[in-house]
Design a protein around this motif. Structure first.
Motif, PDB file in Angstrom:
ATOM      1  N   ASN A  59       0.810  -1.283   0.058  1.00  0.00           N
ATOM      2  CA  ASN A  59      -0.061   0.456  -0.180  1.00  0.00           C
ATOM      3  C   ASN A  59       0.936   1.345   0.206  1.00  0.00           C
ATOM      4  O   ASN A  59       0.448   1.652  -0.604  1.00  0.00           O
ATOM      5  CB  ASN A  59      -1.340  -0.038   1.304  1.00  0.00           C
ATOM      6  CG  ASN A  59      -2.411   0.624   0.771  1.00  0.00           C
ATOM      7  OD1 ASN A  59      -2.853   0.700   0.065  1.00  0.00           O
ATOM      8  ND2 ASN A  59      -2.535   1.476   2.282  1.00  0.00           N
ATOM      9  N   CYS A  60       1.897   1.018   1.291  1.00  0.00           N
ATOM     10  CA  CYS A  60       1.996   2.526   0.815  1.00  0.00           C
ATOM     11  C   CYS A  60       3.830   2.787   0.663  1.00  0.00           C
ATOM     12  O   CYS A  60       4.351   4.164   0.240  1.00  0.00           O
ATOM     13  CB  CYS A  60       2.033   3.238   2.647  1.00  0.00           C
ATOM     14  SG  CYS A  60       2.973   2.291   3.652  1.00  0.00           S
ATOM     15  N   GLY A  61       4.811   1.481   0.813  1.00  0.00           N
ATOM     16  CA  GLY A  61       5.926   1.330   0.298  1.00  0.00           C
ATOM     17  C   GLY A  61       6.711   1.274   1.854  1.00  0.00           C
ATOM     18  O   GLY A  61       7.871   0.889   1.118  1.00  0.00           O
ATOM     19  N   ASN A  62       6.719   1.527   2.633  1.00  0.00           N
ATOM     20  CA  ASN A  62       7.166   0.983   3.915  1.00  0.00           C
ATOM     21  C   ASN A  62       7.799   0.069   3.971  1.00  0.00           C
ATOM     22  O   ASN A  62       6.416  -1.445   3.150  1.00  0.00           O
ATOM     23  CB  ASN A  62       5.953   1.507   4.910  1.00  0.00           C
ATOM     24  CG  ASN A  62       6.992   1.335   6.598  1.00  0.00           C
ATOM     25  OD1 ASN A  62       8.080   1.083   6.358  1.00  0.00           O
ATOM     26  ND2 ASN A  62       6.627   1.300   7.567  1.00  0.00           N
ATOM     27  N   ILE A  63       8.635  -0.186   4.438  1.00  0.00           N
ATOM     28  CA  ILE A  63       9.374  -1.721   5.028  1.00  0.00           C
ATOM     29  C   ILE A  63       8.833  -2.422   5.981  1.00  0.00           C
ATOM     30  O   ILE A  63       8.765  -1.797   7.125  1.00  0.00           O
ATOM     31  CB  ILE A  63      10.616  -1.771   4.776  1.00  0.00           C
ATOM     32  CG1 ILE A  63      10.762  -1.647   3.218  1.00  0.00           C
ATOM     33  CG2 ILE A  63      11.286  -3.394   5.119  1.00  0.00           C
ATOM     34  CD1 ILE A  63      12.509  -1.226   3.237  1.00  0.00           C
ATOM     35  N   GLY A  64       8.335  -3.357   5.994  1.00  0.00           N
ATOM     36  CA  GLY A  64       7.400  -4.311   7.418  1.00  0.00           C
ATOM     37  C   GLY A  64       7.921  -5.835   7.234  1.00  0.00           C
ATOM     38  O   GLY A  64       8.844  -6.529   6.414  1.00  0.00           O
ATOM     39  N   THR A  65       7.501  -6.420   7.323  1.00  0.00           N
ATOM     40  CA  THR A  65       7.281  -8.116   7.597  1.00  0.00           C
ATOM     41  C   THR A  65       6.303  -8.724   7.293  1.00  0.00           C
ATOM     42  O   THR A  65       5.400 -10.058   7.238  1.00  0.00           O
ATOM     43  CB  THR A  65       7.481  -8.681   9.377  1.00  0.00           C
ATOM     44  OG1 THR A  65       6.139  -8.246   9.710  1.00  0.00           O
ATOM     45  CG2 THR A  65       8.443  -8.689   9.505  1.00  0.00           C
ATOM     46  N   SER A  66       5.111  -7.739   6.871  1.00  0.00           N
ATOM     47  CA  SER A  66       3.795  -8.271   6.496  1.00  0.00           C
ATOM     48  C   SER A  66       3.521  -7.473   5.136  1.00  0.00           C
ATOM     49  O   SER A  66       3.814  -6.672   4.011  1.00  0.00           O
ATOM     50  CB  SER A  66       2.606  -8.508   6.901  1.00  0.00           C
ATOM     51  OG  SER A  66       2.727  -7.439   7.649  1.00  0.00           O
ATOM     52  N   ASP A  67       2.678  -8.314   4.451  1.00  0.00           N
ATOM     53  CA  ASP A  67       2.174  -7.336   2.852  1.00  0.00           C
ATOM     54  C   ASP A  67       1.922  -5.454   2.709  1.00  0.00           C
ATOM     55  O   ASP A  67       1.863  -5.249   2.386  1.00  0.00           O
ATOM     56  CB  ASP A  67       0.872  -8.198   2.213  1.00  0.00           C
ATOM     57  CG  ASP A  67       1.890  -9.609   0.966  1.00  0.00           C
ATOM     58  OD1 ASP A  67       3.508  -9.145   1.342  1.00  0.00           O
ATOM     59  OD2 ASP A  67       0.884 -10.646   0.965  1.00  0.00           O
ATOM     60  N   ILE A  68       0.992  -5.836   4.161  1.00  0.00           N
ATOM     61  CA  ILE A  68       0.549  -4.828   4.039  1.00  0.00           C
ATOM     62  C   ILE A  68       0.856  -4.041   5.939  1.00  0.00           C
ATOM     63  O   ILE A  68       0.832  -5.415   6.615  1.00  0.00           O
ATOM     64  CB  ILE A  68      -1.260  -4.411   4.761  1.00  0.00           C
ATOM     65  CG1 ILE A  68      -1.569  -4.858   2.996  1.00  0.00           C
ATOM     66  CG2 ILE A  68      -1.489  -3.009   4.658  1.00  0.00           C
ATOM     67  CD1 ILE A  68      -1.385  -3.689   1.975  1.00  0.00           C
ATOM     68  N   CYS A  69       1.686  -2.849   5.906  1.00  0.00           N
ATOM     69  CA  CYS A  69       2.577  -2.536   7.365  1.00  0.00           C
ATOM     70  C   CYS A  69       1.043  -2.366   8.285  1.00  0.00           C
ATOM     71  O   CYS A  69      -0.005  -1.957   8.232  1.00  0.00           O
ATOM     72  CB  CYS A  69       3.211  -1.508   6.467  1.00  0.00           C
ATOM     73  SG  CYS A  69       2.832  -0.488   6.162  1.00  0.00           S
TER      74      CYS A  69
END
Lengths: 197, 242
Positions: A59-69
Motif C-alpha cells: 500500500n504505502c511502500g514502507n518496509i515491514g514483515t507483512s504485505d500490508i504494514c
C-alpha cells in the motif's frame, strides 16, 4: 584455512555496508566472533528472520514483515491525512517523532533530470489512487528541501490539483541552530516564514 | 595541476558514501567536473544545490584527471526559487540543457555570464521566462545552430517577419513566405526581443526553439531527446498560462 576465508568473506561483506569500511568491518567481525553466543548467533538468527520476512508494504511502500504494514493496517491512522516522503528512511524519521498520526506514502525517490527519473518511475500514480480510495483530505509533502525534492513536491501538487488540501513542512532555523552558521538561503526562508511571537 | 575560478553548479552526483561529483560551468574552463570529498555532509548540503555560485579550487595530478574541488559558497539560488514552481522548473531546464548540450572543458565565457545573468533573474517572475527564451536562442547559436532573425531570407526586408524556415533557421516575412507559409514555423515577437514582459505566446515560442534543438542540435550531437526537465518547464509554463 577455510575458516579464515569465511571470516574474510564476512569482513568483505560487512565492509560494503553504509558507514563501514574494511577496517571498521574487521573490528565489528572480530567483536562478533569474540562474543559468539551473546551477539554473533542472535544477530545471525535475526538477520535470517529479516531476510525471510522483510518486504515492502503493497500500500504505502514502507518496509515491514507483512504485505500490508502496521501503519496501513491501523484503522486509527485513517484520519484523512497522508504524509508523502521520499524514502523509507524518511518515514522512519517521521515515525520517531510520534507526532504524525496519519498514513504515509513512500515515493521511492524524486524526479531527477540527471538520473532520468520521471513521474512514472516513482509511486505517484499509486498516490493518486490512494487519495481517492482512502478519502484523503490533506496531503503533507515531507520531501527533502533540495532542488529535486521540491521539484517533485510541485509536480505532485500540480497533479493532485485542488482535490485535497496540500501542505508542506516548514523551512527555517533548526533546533540548536546558530544564525551565524546558517546559510543565506535558510535564513531568508526562515525570515519569510516568520510568525507572531 | 591547479586552478581557481568561480562556477555555477549544474549537478552534484553522489560518489561513494560521502563524496559527490560536481559538474560546474566556469567562465575560463567551460563545463568542468571534479570530486568534493565529504560533499554529502550536512555542511555542504545547502551549498551544493544546482544553480549555486561557487568559489572553486580544482586540483589534480594530471590535467586529464577528474580531480578534486575545494568549494566555498558565494551565493545560493535554490532557496529563492524553492517555493516558485515556475522558477524551480526553469532552473532545472537551464541546468538540464547545459548538461545535455555542453561539451566538457570548452571555454565559453559569454555563455557563463549569460547563464549567471539569467539565474540572477529567476526571482523576477515577470521578466525571466522571456530571458530564458533568449538564453536558449543564444545557446543554439553557441552550439552552431543559431537562428538568423534579422531579415527575411527571401526578400531581405526587416519588417513583418512572421515565419522561420525549419531548415535554415532564417526569418521569413509574410510576403516572402508565399505558398510555403504552411511549411514554415511561426516567428513570435518575443523571439525578436520585442516583448520583455511575460508574453502569452512564450510556450509556443519555446516549442519553436525546442524544434531546432531537437531536429538540429540533438541530431548532430547524437542526443536522443531534449532533457525531461525542459519538457517539465514547458508544461509548467503552459499550465500557469491557462
Amino acid at each position: 584455512m577455510s575458516s579464515i576465508t569465511v571470516i574474510d568473506a564476512l569482513i568483505d561483506q560487512m565492509a560494503k555496508l553504509p558507514g563501514l569500511g574494511p577496517r571498521s568491518a574487521r573490528r565489528a567481525v572480530l567483536h562478533l566472533v569474540r562474543k559468539r553466543s551473546l551477539q554473533l548467533i542472535p544477530l545471525a538468527n535475526k538477520m535470517q528472520q529479516v531476510a525471510a520476512s522483510a518486504r515492502e508494504c503493497l500500500n504505502c511502500g514502507n518496509i515491514g514483515t507483512s504485505d500490508i504494514c502496521g501503519i496501513c493496517e491501523n484503522e486509527s491512522r485513517a484520519n484523512g491525512e497522508m504524509c508523502v516522503v521520499e524514502d523509507v528512511a524518511d518515514l522512519w524519521a517521521m515515525e520517531r517523532t510520534a507526532v504524525f498520526k496519519g498514513r504515509y506514502h513512500v515515493l521511492g525517490g524524486t524526479l531527477s533530470a540527471l538520473d532520468a527519473i520521471g513521474p512514472s518511475d516513482l509511486g505517484i500514480p499509486k498516490l493518486m489512487d490512494r487519495i481517492t480510495t482512502e478519502n484523503i483530505s490533506e496531503v503533507i509533502l515531507a520531501l527533502n528541501v533540495t532542488v529535486d525534492g521540491q521539484t517533485t513536491a510541485h509536480y505532485i501538487s500540480e497533479e493532485v490539483g485542488k482535490r485535497v488540501k496540500i501542505t508542506s513542512l516548514a523551512r527555517g532555523v533548526p533546533i540548536g541552530g546558530e544564525l551565524d552558521y546558517l546559510d543565506d538561503g535558510t535564513i531568508s526562508a526562515a525570515l519569510k516564514a516568520r510568525k507572531s511571537f | 595541476m591547479e586552478w581557481r575560478d568561480q562556477g555555477i553548479l549544474l549537478s552534484a552526483r553522489q560518489h561513494g558514501e560521502a563524496s559527490v561529483i560536481l559538474d560546474v560551468l566556469t567562465p575560463s574552463l567551460g563545463r568542468h567536473s571534479g570530486v568534493v570529498r565529504g560533499g554529502k555532509s550536512r555542511k555542504f548540503a545547502a551549498a551544493l544545490q544546482p544553480g549555486a555560485q561557487l568559489d572553486l579550487m580544482w586540483k589534480a595530478r594530471l590535467q586529464e584527471h577528474l580531480g578534486t574541488f575545494q568549494v566555498d559558497l558565494i551565493r545560493s539560488r535554490s532557496a529563492m526559487v524553492m517555493s516558485d514552481r515556475r522558477a524551480l522548473s526553469g532552473l532545472g531546464a537551464v541546468t538540464g540543457m547545459l548538461l545535455a548540450f555542453l561539451p566538457e572543458r570548452e571555454t565559453n565565457a559569454p555563455l557563463f555570464y549569460a547563464t549567471e545573468q539569467l539565474l540572477d533573474l529567476l526571482e523576477h517572475a515577470e521578466v525571466w521566462p522571456a530571458a530564458y527564451l533568449r538564453w536558449e536562442l543564444g545557446l543554439l547559436e553557441i552550439l552552431g545552430f543559431g537562428l538568423d532573425l534579422s531579415a527575411c531570407a527571401v526578400t531581405g526586408q526587416t519588417d513583418d517577419l512572421i515565419f522561420i524556415s525549419p531548415k535554415t533557421g532564417r526569418a521569413v516575412s509574410r510576403s516572402g513566405a508565399g505558398k510555403w507559409a504552411d511549411r514554415l514555423l511561426p516567428l513570435f515577437p518575443v523571439m525578436l526581443g520585442q516583448d520583455n514582459k511575460y508574453p502569452a505566446d512564450l510556450p509556443q515560442a519555446l516549442e519553436v526553439s525546442g524544434y531546432f534543438f531537437k531536429n538540429h542540435a540533438c541530431q548532430s550531437l547524437g542526443i536522443n531527446h531534449l532533457p525531461p526537465a525542459r519538457s517539465r518547464f514547458l508544461d509548467t509554463l503552459t499550465k500557469t498560462n491557462q
